[in-house]
Design an enzyme around this catalytic site. Structure first.
Site, short mmCIF file in Angstrom:
data_model
loop_
_atom_site.label_atom_id
_atom_site.label_comp_id
_atom_site.label_asym_id
_atom_site.label_seq_id
_atom_site.Cartn_x
_atom_site.Cartn_y
_atom_site.Cartn_z
N ILE A 1 -119.08 9.52 54.38
CA ILE A 1 -120.36 9.07 53.82
C ILE A 1 -121.47 10.06 54.16
O ILE A 1 -122.26 10.47 53.29
CB ILE A 1 -120.71 7.65 54.33
CG1 ILE A 1 -119.67 6.64 53.82
CG2 ILE A 1 -122.11 7.24 53.89
CD1 ILE A 1 -119.75 5.26 54.46
N SER B 1 -125.34 2.19 58.55
CA SER B 1 -124.04 2.23 59.22
C SER B 1 -123.73 0.93 59.97
O SER B 1 -122.97 0.11 59.48
CB SER B 1 -123.96 3.45 60.13
OG SER B 1 -122.63 3.70 60.44
N ARG B 2 -124.33 0.74 61.12
CA ARG B 2 -124.17 -0.51 61.86
C ARG B 2 -125.46 -0.78 62.63
O ARG B 2 -126.05 0.14 63.22
CB ARG B 2 -123.00 -0.44 62.86
CG ARG B 2 -121.61 -0.57 62.24
CD ARG B 2 -121.34 -1.96 61.64
NE ARG B 2 -120.02 -2.04 61.02
CZ ARG B 2 -119.78 -1.80 59.73
NH1 ARG B 2 -120.75 -1.48 58.91
NH2 ARG B 2 -118.54 -1.93 59.25
N GLU C 1 -127.27 -9.29 62.71
CA GLU C 1 -127.10 -9.73 61.31
C GLU C 1 -126.07 -10.84 61.13
O GLU C 1 -126.12 -11.57 60.14
CB GLU C 1 -126.71 -8.54 60.42
CG GLU C 1 -125.31 -7.99 60.64
CD GLU C 1 -124.94 -6.86 59.69
OE1 GLU C 1 -125.70 -5.88 59.61
OE2 GLU C 1 -123.88 -6.96 59.04
N HIS D 1 -126.88 -5.74 54.07
CA HIS D 1 -125.54 -5.13 54.15
C HIS D 1 -124.88 -5.07 52.77
O HIS D 1 -123.79 -5.61 52.53
CB HIS D 1 -124.65 -5.91 55.14
CG HIS D 1 -123.60 -5.04 55.78
ND1 HIS D 1 -123.31 -5.07 57.11
CD2 HIS D 1 -122.78 -4.10 55.25
CE1 HIS D 1 -122.35 -4.20 57.38
NE2 HIS D 1 -122.01 -3.59 56.26
N GLN D 2 -125.57 -4.39 51.86
CA GLN D 2 -125.07 -4.33 50.49
C GLN D 2 -124.71 -2.92 50.04
O GLN D 2 -124.36 -2.70 48.88
CB GLN D 2 -126.10 -4.92 49.51
CG GLN D 2 -127.33 -4.03 49.29
CD GLN D 2 -128.27 -4.57 48.22
OE1 GLN D 2 -129.10 -5.42 48.52
NE2 GLN D 2 -128.14 -4.10 47.00
N ALA D 3 -124.77 -1.94 50.97
CA ALA D 3 -124.56 -0.55 50.56
C ALA D 3 -123.19 -0.33 49.92
O ALA D 3 -123.04 0.51 49.04
CB ALA D 3 -124.75 0.38 51.75
#
Ligand code: NAD
Length: 331
Positions: free
Chosen positions: A155, A233-234, A263, A295-297
């Site tokens: 990525i 990422s996180r 989250e 968190h939709q990437a």
């Protein structure tokens, strides 16, 4: 094979069902997150399929093992939510989706960067309200700016390629440098140099003990004033409290996050009619220079198709006793 699918949303159900047409596994869809309380719902299932906010810790692994589960398949690349040591001890195989459209996440990270820098979300909500003022909407050209990429894997490298196309100087930091990254005309530098010299920093490394809070108060203080930070990422890579302080002082000029440390109790659900008790996220979304997405990437047709196909392929391979191509790294 009977498989309990946790954290199921409508799209998971329809797309996993479609991917399973040929294989014919018996899929049991469960809306709840996997926790020690919900693990008994997987009783009798040889395979358990999870997502990023399921908690597959040692206690949950013990319950799954007792109930006869032999495979945990996560519908994600990251596996920081899975206790790999406990799984190995209990003889449970763990597979992930090693590879799925890295473009989905890289493109979304660029989208977040543009949105936060050029105040696109603010502008849209203003024009909806009949406000066509430009005050407060000024951004900066990305052309000519220095962009730091932490984690230059699949990525991060695609993100770097797109930003090179914008005319940015791209710096990278990675424990395992890749020639493809340097072939873009990007340069590897030590982490402190990347942090101190970048106008934009984007995080693309996994969450591990070494990377937890890689962006902490000290890192934030050594950044250029007004730096823009993007995290797809996180959540645990960023010390959110420290980032909030840096936003208050203006040290952080913009923050765009698709992931958030806490989250698990918020994301992937509609909480719009409830009182959200997480003051940290509430404070964050109140800043005009912060963008938060849930968190939709990864959420593109291409990525989801590959995630579902790989997950079914792994369950089938496990059932047939074939080698598992997408095992998580051991140790
Ligand atoms: P990848 O394995 O190809 O790349 C990760 C890179 O990080 C590797 O090159 C690795 O060497 C590097 N790295 C590891 N430890 C590091 C450290 N201490 N410092 C710097 N670099 C380090 O993975 P990828 O497919 O590019 O995915 C990257 C991350 O993106 C995943 O771990 C996951 O957390 C996240 N992700 C998020 C979404 C989303 O929807 N928001 C979707 C997919 C992946």
């Amino acid at each position: 094979m009977k498989t309990a699918v946790f954290s199921t949303r409508r799209y998971d159900q329809s797309l996993l069902t479609r991917a399973n047409e040929q294989a014919g596994h018996e899929l049991v869809f469960i809306q709840d997150r996997l926790t020690a309380e919900t693990a008994p719902l997987a009783s009798g299932c040889r395979a358990v399929c999870v997502f990023v906010n399921d908690s597959v810790d040692a206690a949950v692994m013990e319950i799954l093992a007792r109930q006869g589960t032999g495979l945990v398949a996560t519908r994600s690349t990251g596996f920081n939510h899975v206790d790999a040591v406990a799984a190995a001890r209990l003889g449970i195989e763990v597979v992930r989706v090693t590879d799925y459209s890295p473009y989905s996440v890289a493109e979304f990270a660029v989208g977040l960067l543009l949105a936060v820098n050029r105040k696109i979300a603010r502008a849209v909500s203003r024009t909806r309200d009949g406000n066509f003022e430009l005050d407060g909407l000024m951004g900066f050209d990305l052309h000519g700016k220095t962009v730091g990429v932490i984690g230059t894997g699949k990525i991060g490298t695609i993100f770097a390629r797109i930003l090179r196309g914008f005319g940015c100087e791209v710096l990278g930091h990675d424990a395992f440098p890749r020639p493809e990254f340097e072939q873009l005309g990007a340069r590897y530098v030590p982490l402190p140099e990347l942090i101190a010299t970048s106008d934009v920093i984007s995080l693309h490394c996994p969450l591990t003990e070494a990377t937890r809070h890689i962006i902490d108060a000290q890192a934030l203080a050594s950044m250029k004033p007004g730096v823009v930070l993007v995290n797809t990422s996180r959540g645990g890579l960023v010390d959110t409290e420290a980032a909030t302080q840096a936003l208050k002082t203006g040290q952080l000029g913009g923050l765009a996050i698709d992931v958030y440390e806490q989250e698990a109790s918020l994301f992937f659900q509609d909480l719009s009619s409830t009182i959200i008790t997480d003051d940290v996220i509430q404070r964050l979304v109140s800043f005009p220079n912060v963008i938060v997405t849930g968190h939709q990437a990864f959420f593109t047709v291409e990525a989801i198709g590959q995630i579902m196909a790989t997950t079914i392929e792994s369950i089938t391979a496990f059932e047939r006793g074939e080698p598992l191509r997408h095992r998580i790294p051991q140790g």
